[in-house]
Design a protein around this motif. Sequence first.
Motif, PDB file in Angstrom:
ATOM      1  N   LEU A   1       0.826  -1.204   0.000  1.00 54.17           N
ATOM      2  CA  LEU A   1       0.000   0.000   0.000  1.00 54.17           C
ATOM      3  C   LEU A   1       0.862   1.256   0.000  1.00 54.17           C
ATOM      4  N   VAL A   2       1.877   1.285   0.855  1.00 49.57           N
ATOM      5  CA  VAL A   2       2.735   2.474   0.935  1.00 49.57           C
ATOM      6  C   VAL A   2       3.806   2.468  -0.155  1.00 49.57           C
ATOM      7  N   ALA A   3       4.124   1.271  -0.699  1.00 52.52           N
ATOM      8  CA  ALA A   3       5.155   1.181  -1.737  1.00 52.52           C
ATOM      9  C   ALA A   3       4.647   1.628  -3.099  1.00 52.52           C
ATOM     10  N   GLN A   4       3.381   2.021  -3.214  1.00 56.04           N
ATOM     11  CA  GLN A   4       2.884   2.548  -4.484  1.00 56.04           C
ATOM     12  C   GLN A   4       3.714   3.734  -4.959  1.00 56.04           C
ATOM     13  N   ASN A   5       4.327   4.425  -4.015  1.00 56.26           N
ATOM     14  CA  ASN A   5       5.169   5.557  -4.368  1.00 56.26           C
ATOM     15  C   ASN A   5       6.317   5.140  -5.291  1.00 56.26           C
TER      16      ASN A   5
ATOM     17  N   VAL B   1       1.220  -5.988 -10.719  1.00 56.26           N
ATOM     18  CA  VAL B   1      -0.169  -6.435 -10.898  1.00 56.26           C
ATOM     19  C   VAL B   1      -0.399  -7.815 -10.285  1.00 56.26           C
ATOM     20  N   PRO B   2       0.379  -8.856 -10.644  1.00 59.73           N
ATOM     21  CA  PRO B   2       0.150 -10.161  -9.994  1.00 59.73           C
ATOM     22  C   PRO B   2       0.416 -10.136  -8.498  1.00 59.73           C
ATOM     23  N   LEU B   3       1.373  -9.334  -8.071  1.00 60.19           N
ATOM     24  CA  LEU B   3       1.646  -9.251  -6.634  1.00 60.19           C
ATOM     25  C   LEU B   3       0.468  -8.648  -5.879  1.00 60.19           C
ATOM     26  N   LEU B   4      -0.085  -7.568  -6.397  1.00 60.24           N
ATOM     27  CA  LEU B   4      -1.225  -6.938  -5.740  1.00 60.24           C
ATOM     28  C   LEU B   4      -2.457  -7.840  -5.773  1.00 60.24           C
ATOM     29  N   ALA B   5      -2.673  -8.539  -6.881  1.00 65.87           N
ATOM     30  CA  ALA B   5      -3.834  -9.423  -6.984  1.00 65.87           C
ATOM     31  C   ALA B   5      -3.735 -10.575  -5.991  1.00 65.87           C
ATOM     32  N   SER B   6      -2.576 -11.226  -5.936  1.00 70.28           N
ATOM     33  CA  SER B   6      -2.408 -12.354  -5.009  1.00 70.28           C
ATOM     34  C   SER B   6      -2.472 -11.894  -3.557  1.00 70.28           C
ATOM     35  N   THR B   7      -1.917 -10.728  -3.264  1.00 70.59           N
ATOM     36  CA  THR B   7      -1.974 -10.209  -1.898  1.00 70.59           C
ATOM     37  C   THR B   7      -3.404  -9.910  -1.483  1.00 70.59           C
ATOM     38  N   THR B   8      -4.189  -9.309  -2.367  1.00 73.39           N
ATOM     39  CA  THR B   8      -5.581  -8.984  -2.053  1.00 73.39           C
ATOM     40  C   THR B   8      -6.405 -10.247  -1.802  1.00 73.39           C
TER      41      THR B   8
ATOM     42  N   ASP C   1      12.668   0.371   3.949  1.00 70.33           N
ATOM     43  CA  ASP C   1      12.742   1.618   4.714  1.00 70.33           C
ATOM     44  C   ASP C   1      11.457   2.428   4.624  1.00 70.33           C
ATOM     45  N   ILE C   2      10.675   2.210   3.569  1.00 72.50           N
ATOM     46  CA  ILE C   2       9.454   2.998   3.415  1.00 72.50           C
ATOM     47  C   ILE C   2       8.456   2.682   4.522  1.00 72.50           C
ATOM     48  N   MET C   3       8.584   1.513   5.152  1.00 77.39           N
ATOM     49  CA  MET C   3       7.676   1.170   6.247  1.00 77.39           C
ATOM     50  C   MET C   3       7.846   2.151   7.407  1.00 77.39           C
ATOM     51  N   LEU C   4       9.098   2.425   7.763  1.00 80.57           N
ATOM     52  CA  LEU C   4       9.348   3.369   8.856  1.00 80.57           C
ATOM     53  C   LEU C   4       8.977   4.792   8.459  1.00 80.57           C
ATOM     54  N   VAL C   5       9.251   5.144   7.197  1.00 75.75           N
ATOM     55  CA  VAL C   5       8.899   6.487   6.736  1.00 75.75           C
ATOM     56  C   VAL C   5       7.391   6.683   6.766  1.00 75.75           C
ATOM     57  N   SER C   6       6.642   5.676   6.337  1.00 68.57           N
ATOM     58  CA  SER C   6       5.187   5.808   6.276  1.00 68.57           C
ATOM     59  C   SER C   6       4.554   5.958   7.655  1.00 68.57           C
ATOM     60  N   LEU C   7       5.214   5.406   8.684  1.00 68.71           N
ATOM     61  CA  LEU C   7       4.658   5.520  10.036  1.00 68.71           C
ATOM     62  C   LEU C   7       4.589   6.972  10.500  1.00 68.71           C
ATOM     63  N   GLN C   8       5.413   7.835   9.917  1.00 71.44           N
ATOM     64  CA  GLN C   8       5.332   9.253  10.267  1.00 71.44           C
ATOM     65  C   GLN C   8       3.982   9.851   9.858  1.00 71.44           C
ATOM     66  N   ALA C   9       3.338   9.242   8.861  1.00 73.99           N
ATOM     67  CA  ALA C   9       2.036   9.727   8.400  1.00 73.99           C
ATOM     68  C   ALA C   9       0.884   8.906   8.944  1.00 73.99           C
ATOM     69  N   THR C  10       1.103   7.609   9.177  1.00 77.01           N
ATOM     70  CA  THR C  10      -0.008   6.718   9.517  1.00 77.01           C
ATOM     71  C   THR C  10      -0.046   6.291  10.980  1.00 77.01           C
ATOM     72  N   ALA C  11       1.027   6.543  11.744  1.00 76.79           N
ATOM     73  CA  ALA C  11       1.096   6.033  13.116  1.00 76.79           C
ATOM     74  C   ALA C  11      -0.097   6.439  13.979  1.00 76.79           C
ATOM     75  N   PRO C  12      -0.545   7.706  13.981  1.00 76.55           N
ATOM     76  CA  PRO C  12      -1.705   8.055  14.827  1.00 76.55           C
ATOM     77  C   PRO C  12      -2.959   7.271  14.466  1.00 76.55           C
ATOM     78  N   PHE C  13      -3.171   7.003  13.195  1.00 77.31           N
ATOM     79  CA  PHE C  13      -4.369   6.286  12.773  1.00 77.31           C
ATOM     80  C   PHE C  13      -4.225   4.782  13.019  1.00 77.31           C
ATOM     81  N   LEU C  14      -3.018   4.252  12.808  1.00 75.18           N
ATOM     82  CA  LEU C  14      -2.785   2.848  13.125  1.00 75.18           C
ATOM     83  C   LEU C  14      -2.945   2.596  14.618  1.00 75.18           C
ATOM     84  N   HIS C  15      -2.530   3.555  15.425  1.00 82.45           N
ATOM     85  CA  HIS C  15      -2.675   3.404  16.874  1.00 82.45           C
ATOM     86  C   HIS C  15      -4.135   3.279  17.269  1.00 82.45           C
ATOM     87  N   LEU C  16      -4.990   4.106  16.689  1.00 80.93           N
ATOM     88  CA  LEU C  16      -6.416   4.021  17.004  1.00 80.93           C
ATOM     89  C   LEU C  16      -7.000   2.687  16.526  1.00 80.93           C
ATOM     90  N   GLY C  17      -6.576   2.212  15.357  1.00 81.08           N
ATOM     91  CA  GLY C  17      -7.065   0.929  14.864  1.00 81.08           C
ATOM     92  C   GLY C  17      -6.649  -0.226  15.749  1.00 81.08           C
TER      93      GLY C  17
END
Length: 588
Positions: free
Chosen positions: A63-67, A88-95, A151-167
């Motif tokens: 999801l975050v690696a779309q960048n 495409v096959p990676l996203l389809a199989s993951t979904t 590394d994008i996982m840690l970078v993305s947490l700067q944007a998503t951490a508050p919402f992930l925490h609530l979830g």
Amino acid sequence: MVKHQPLQVYEKQVFVSFVTGIYGCRWKRYQRSQDNSSRWECTWFLILCSSFLLLLFWAYFWLVAQNDFNEFNWSVYNRSGEWRDETVPLLASTTVGFSYITFLLILALFHISLGQQLNLYWVHKIGVLAALLTTVSGVVSVDDIWGDEWDIMLVSLQATAPFLHLGVLLSVTAVSWLVAGYVVHKERTNFQVMVLLVYVIILIAVYLAPLMFTCPCIMDQHRLKPRPDIIGQRGAPMLAPENTLISFNRALQHGVDSLEADVTISVDGVPFLMRDRTLRRTTDVGKVFPARQFEDASLFNWTEIRSLNAGQWFLENDPYWTVETLTVRDRSRIGNQTVCSLLELLRLAARANSSTLLNIRKPPPEHPRYRSWFMDTLWAVQKAGISQKRVTWTPDTDRGRVRGLQQAANEKLSVDEIRARGITSLTLHYSKASHKDIQEYLANNVSVTVYPVNEPWLFSILWCSGVPSVSSNAPQVLQKVPYPIWLMSQNAYNFIWITSDLVSLAIVTGIFCFQNYHMIRWRINGMHNCNPEQIMLSAVAQRSSRDVNIMKEKLIFSDLNNGVNSTEELSLYPENGYARYSHGGLSR
């Protein structure tokens, strides 16, 4: 006259049948059981939970690696030599895998909440193992091909951490119902105490999680710096072939402040724009010069390079799934594109009053222009008529020969190294530019350009971090982001954090009290209503099925003798599950 009176009436349990039927193929009542699940089935439940967590991590990564999807395809191309959209096959199989495992996990949790024995159907066991092994192999493959992307996982947490925490807080709070039911409704054991202790530790960790992460967009609005300048990296490559004139024109139409290009020197000293080492991916060199398609692009002369088509590959491969949005006229123009020279780019930038950032690839040592590549590039800059202050290039080598031109380092350096080398700007990958580093660079008057920035969430956190400029493959997307996608003051976030924790604590406490209260009432009522046979039946719950059936039979007769008049007699038919009263003797 014979009077019939059923002792037991089977109520329809549609939902229970649905849950146990899909999860374990147990559609009939006699196939179900409320006994404790076997250790084997508990192990499969743990495997199911592990598969869910792994797939959740895997789905979040993509999801975050779309960048960086284009970077992934480019990495695969450099290994295989063939351009394919492998996402495409990676996203389809993951979904598909994530949806399937999530559905099974929900059914398993319903089993636990309804008191049903876990018994995963063998087909689902194969499906769970297939999803788990496929995901593990995918993680290993990505780590081999694209290891830096983690590394994008840690970078993305700067944007998503508050919402992930609530979830996560909501999920942990909801699980308290199952934990309370397991701990309260059974006799105390060491394992139950351990489960309760682990749950409490996890709950406390979730409550205190906001102390561990930092989000640049949690700040007062008046501290927000101006919107970062957008640099069109290779133009607008999602709308037109990269490093072509039509691509740079499209970028200027979408309001970019600067243009970025990759420069290679031809064998006869003409700087031209090409990202790859060879010409195979972005030209028709395989048709025009089939014997030389694997040669270094710098070993062709400008006449040969100019004869190649640099746009047809874009229409055929559709690397960004945008060709369908193009008009017939645009497709015709793209199909006739040729390789762009540096001189053409600089003249376009001069007319548009725009600046340029050049990533220059030095020729190999055996190249005829190995010693004169700098003069070839400088000649193109001077001939284009663009102000030298508007031209920046990397890497920052040969600084003694560069007079009047801006140079930027493309590696992360300390402030002392920057001062020693006389550098005033850095071009860094977003994974190398932390919020703390950016603030330190800006405090020492070092300009920072971050690349590649293609998604609004990444653009937003870099904006909040104070980055002066970003390089993007999608200027048409960032143009639609006039403000960070979310911005919140520290006081407001503290209020939301503390309030949500207190509400969760109140709900968890209430659930445990509710479960404990009803368990006490059930036990008290059960002690008043139980006869000796019922007590014995409860005590031998772990005996063989034959002993349990005998106890059930005694219980039935005990209940009948307590509730039936002496003049009435009973006939029992075990095969149909009904009891019949009749006048006469007791028949069986």
